[in-house]
Write an enzyme that holds these catalytic residues in place. Structure first.
Site, PDB file in Angstrom:
ATOM      1  N   ARG A  73     -54.438  50.167 -10.088  1.00 14.24           N
ATOM      2  CA  ARG A  73     -53.919  49.183  -9.134  1.00 14.24           C
ATOM      3  C   ARG A  73     -53.319  49.866  -7.910  1.00 14.24           C
ATOM      4  O   ARG A  73     -53.302  49.303  -6.821  1.00 14.24           O
ATOM      5  CB  ARG A  73     -52.905  48.269  -9.838  1.00 14.24           C
ATOM      6  CG  ARG A  73     -51.640  48.948 -10.288  1.00 14.24           C
ATOM      7  CD  ARG A  73     -50.861  48.130 -11.311  1.00 14.24           C
ATOM      8  NE  ARG A  73     -51.515  48.091 -12.613  1.00 14.24           N
ATOM      9  CZ  ARG A  73     -51.063  47.410 -13.664  1.00 14.24           C
ATOM     10  NH1 ARG A  73     -49.927  46.720 -13.559  1.00 14.24           N
ATOM     11  NH2 ARG A  73     -51.704  47.431 -14.815  1.00 14.24           N
ATOM     12  N   LYS A 128     -52.031  59.615 -21.745  1.00 13.47           N
ATOM     13  CA  LYS A 128     -52.634  58.780 -22.780  1.00 13.47           C
ATOM     14  C   LYS A 128     -52.728  59.545 -24.101  1.00 13.47           C
ATOM     15  O   LYS A 128     -52.938  60.755 -24.089  1.00 13.47           O
ATOM     16  CB  LYS A 128     -54.071  58.399 -22.371  1.00 13.47           C
ATOM     17  CG  LYS A 128     -54.182  57.370 -21.283  1.00 13.47           C
ATOM     18  CD  LYS A 128     -55.644  57.050 -21.024  1.00 13.47           C
ATOM     19  CE  LYS A 128     -55.816  56.080 -19.869  1.00 13.47           C
ATOM     20  NZ  LYS A 128     -55.233  54.754 -20.121  1.00 13.47           N
TER      21      LYS A 128
HETATM   22  N1  BES Z   1     -58.060  52.798 -17.024  1.00  9.22           N
HETATM   23  C1  BES Z   1     -56.978  52.189 -17.713  1.00  9.22           C
HETATM   24  C2  BES Z   1     -57.331  50.866 -18.328  1.00  9.22           C
HETATM   25  C3  BES Z   1     -58.327  50.856 -19.432  1.00  9.22           C
HETATM   26  C4  BES Z   1     -58.052  51.432 -20.649  1.00  9.22           C
HETATM   27  C5  BES Z   1     -59.521  50.192 -19.237  1.00  9.22           C
HETATM   28  C6  BES Z   1     -58.983  51.378 -21.645  1.00  9.22           C
HETATM   29  C7  BES Z   1     -60.432  50.127 -20.232  1.00  9.22           C
HETATM   30  C8  BES Z   1     -60.170  50.746 -21.442  1.00  9.22           C
HETATM   31  C9  BES Z   1     -55.829  51.938 -16.784  1.00  9.22           C
HETATM   32  O1  BES Z   1     -55.663  52.853 -15.758  1.00  9.22           O
HETATM   33  C10 BES Z   1     -54.582  51.960 -17.612  1.00  9.22           C
HETATM   34  O2  BES Z   1     -54.267  52.989 -18.125  1.00  9.22           O
HETATM   35  N2  BES Z   1     -53.906  50.812 -17.702  1.00  9.22           N
HETATM   36  C11 BES Z   1     -52.729  50.685 -18.483  1.00  9.22           C
HETATM   37  C12 BES Z   1     -51.712  49.941 -17.653  1.00  9.22           C
HETATM   38  C13 BES Z   1     -50.322  49.971 -18.228  1.00  9.22           C
HETATM   39  C14 BES Z   1     -49.756  51.375 -18.170  1.00  9.22           C
HETATM   40  C15 BES Z   1     -49.456  49.017 -17.428  1.00  9.22           C
HETATM   41  C16 BES Z   1     -53.060  49.936 -19.747  1.00  9.22           C
HETATM   42  O3  BES Z   1     -53.904  49.030 -19.714  1.00  9.22           O
HETATM   43  O4  BES Z   1     -52.509  50.283 -20.780  1.00  9.22           O
HETATM   44 MN    MN Z   2     -54.512  54.538 -16.401  1.00  9.16          MN
END
Ligand code: BES
Ligand code: MN
Ligand code: ZN
Length: 459
Positions: free
Chosen positions: A313, A239
């Site tokens: 997931r 990230k």
């Molecule tokens: N934990 C994150 C989602 C998230 C981010 C929740 C910010 C609340 C605030 C999750 O694991 C994630 O990184 N999801 C990605 C999925 C994508 C790579 C398909 C997302 O939402 O960008």
């Molecule tokens: Mn994530």
């Protein structure tokens, strides 16, 4: 138990009078002349959220005035009185008249008195409330205590809330209510739960699956699954710093299923409860799982990794598969799964998913009733094909990125086959800026609404 409710009868409790623009005139005219003049001199105009303490002749506080939205206001906030603990001086208070919803006002007051105080002395408001007649103070305290548990767990930074500490919190909860407790790690985790192991293996803090069970095995089976990603750096698809900043809260699903479990056990609901929490850290290291790796999940479905940051997931898939094996009557999962849910509905309105129409209606009704807002989104069948992989049964991160919260829900649905009913909630678990009853930081989301649903079904 740290309830703000005063149970001893205290005739000295300071009355809080709720006023709106339309009731202010009549209430003002009832005030003793000096108090009326004091309110006028202070320019008190009964605006929502405005608070004024009125002095008695001896200089003590005789009464509190607190402004609310008019009865007919479009965006009336039933939690408005939740601002009071942050505004009032130390003391014992009571409601002198009825706010818009007395029960929710008392709940908001209790929720608004929370402060996170683990790392420095924090000014916990020294306010107590004598519950209004007809209010079930024990039930409200149960909800506020559970919210405090969820908030404490989420607010605790990752260095003190890794997979082991999250398991400790679950173990303590189990011990308190005489629940069974098991924690799967090491070889057994690697063999039985390949996706949980894959996500968690790069961290020096080993992944695990927490398994708590409680209640009469003859009662209806309700299983709760919570995403317990203790920190989500994103893995190798790392990230950016802005996206990583808040990721201590990525165990918000776990925190909220523990809060929900606490309410269920404390209320002794007539159900057989099981709580499953895959607890991992999504870290970066030489042995981290990679984009386009393929794993055979617990269910046997092969999963191609489109993005290591879609880890929630993955860990939920293996936990859901285990939950599903014993055909629960109701299977619920909560997790901070997608940024897309926030794009769609914002931080305060988590989307929920289910194909059970009765359950959907009940969830929506209780969400509204408890002021624990939730909004239904569809398990849109036509988008299921977006999960296709060229080399495996399924991909964890569809390219294109459209409808991200829906495609995540559809991914999870592939792992639920036998449960009589399934509910998935894509929570945020965080209040970005303080609102009445909702201090900034970790938040209890969906747990109260679902608890009420369960207590209606399994009282
Ligand atoms: N934990 C994150 C989602 C998230 C981010 C929740 C910010 C609340 C605030 C999750 O694991 C994630 O990184 N999801 C990605 C999925 C994508 C790579 C398909 C997302 O939402 O960008
Ligand atoms: Mn994530
Ligand atoms: Zn995550």
């Amino acid at each position: 138990m740290s309830s703000v409710f005063e149970t001893a009868t205290t005739p000295a409790a300071i009355p809080i009078t709720f006023v709106t623009k339309s009731t202010w005139d009549a209430i003002r005219n009832e005030l003793p002349a000096p108090a009326r003049q004091f309110a006028e001199a202070n320019g008190f105009a009964a605006k929502p959220g405005k608070c004024l303490t009125l002095p008695a002749a001896d200089g003590s506080i005789a009464q509190v005035l607190f402004g609310l939205e008019d009865e007919t206001h479009k965006a009336r906030d039933p939690f408005r009185p939740g601002a009071l603990p942050g505004l009032l001086p130390p003391g014992v208070y009571r409601f002198a008249n009825a706010p818009h919803d007395t029960r929710l006002a008392a709940l908001a007051f209790a929720l608004g008195a929370y402060r996170f105080g683990r790392y420095r002395k924090n000014e916990v408001p020294e306010v107590r409330l004598v519950p209004s007649d007809g209010i079930d103070a024990a039930e409200i305290a149960r909800m506020a205590d559970a919210a405090a548990l969820a908030r404490d767990l989420i607010n605790t930074p990752s260095n003190d809330m890794g997979p082991a500490e999250l398991a400790d919190a679950a173990r303590e909860l189990a011990a308190r209510f005489g629940a069974g407790f098991d924690c799967i790690t090491g070889e057994a985790l690697e063999q039985g739960f390949p996706l949980i192991h894959a996500v968690g293996m790069a961290s020096t803090r080993a992944p695990r699956l927490i398994d708590l069970s409680w209640g009469d095995p003859a009662h209806p089976k309700v299983t709760l699954v919570g995403k317990g990603v203790c920190f989500d750096a994103g893995g190798l698809d790392i990230k950016p710093s802005s996206g990583m900043l808040l990721m201590k809260k990525d165990m918000g699903g776990a925190a909220n299923v523990l809060a929900l479990a606490q309410m269920v056990m404390d209320a002794k609901l007539k159900l057989r409860l099981r709580v499953l929490i895959p607890a991992v850290e999504n870290a970066v290291a030489g042995n981290a799982f990679r984009p386009l790796d393929i794993f055979r999940s617990r269910k046997g479905v092969t999963v191609e990794i489109g993005n290591t940051d879609a880890e929630g997931r993955l860990v939920l898939a293996d936990a859901l598969a285990l939950a599903d094996e014993e055909r629960p009557d109701l299977l619920v999962d909560l997790g901070t799964l997608t940024g897309a849910a926030r794009v769609a509905l914002g931080p305060d309105l988590p989307p929920f998913y289910t194909n059970d129409e009765t359950l959907a209606a009940d969830v929506a009704a209780h969400a509204r009733g408890e002021n624990d807002p939730l909004w239904r989104m569809p398990l849109w069948p036509a988008y299921d094909a977006w999960l296709d992989s060229k080399t495996a049964d399924i991909n964890n991160a569809p390219s294109g990125g459209f409808a991200g919260s829906i495609t995540c829900a559809l991914f999870l649905q592939r792992f639920v086959e036998h449960a009589a009913s399934w509910l998935h909630v894509d929570i945020y678990g965080w209040t970005p800026s303080a609102k009445p009853g909702r201090p900034e930081g970790g938040e209890c989301q969906a747990a109260r609404a679902i608890y009420k649903l369960l207590s209606q079904r399994y009282a």
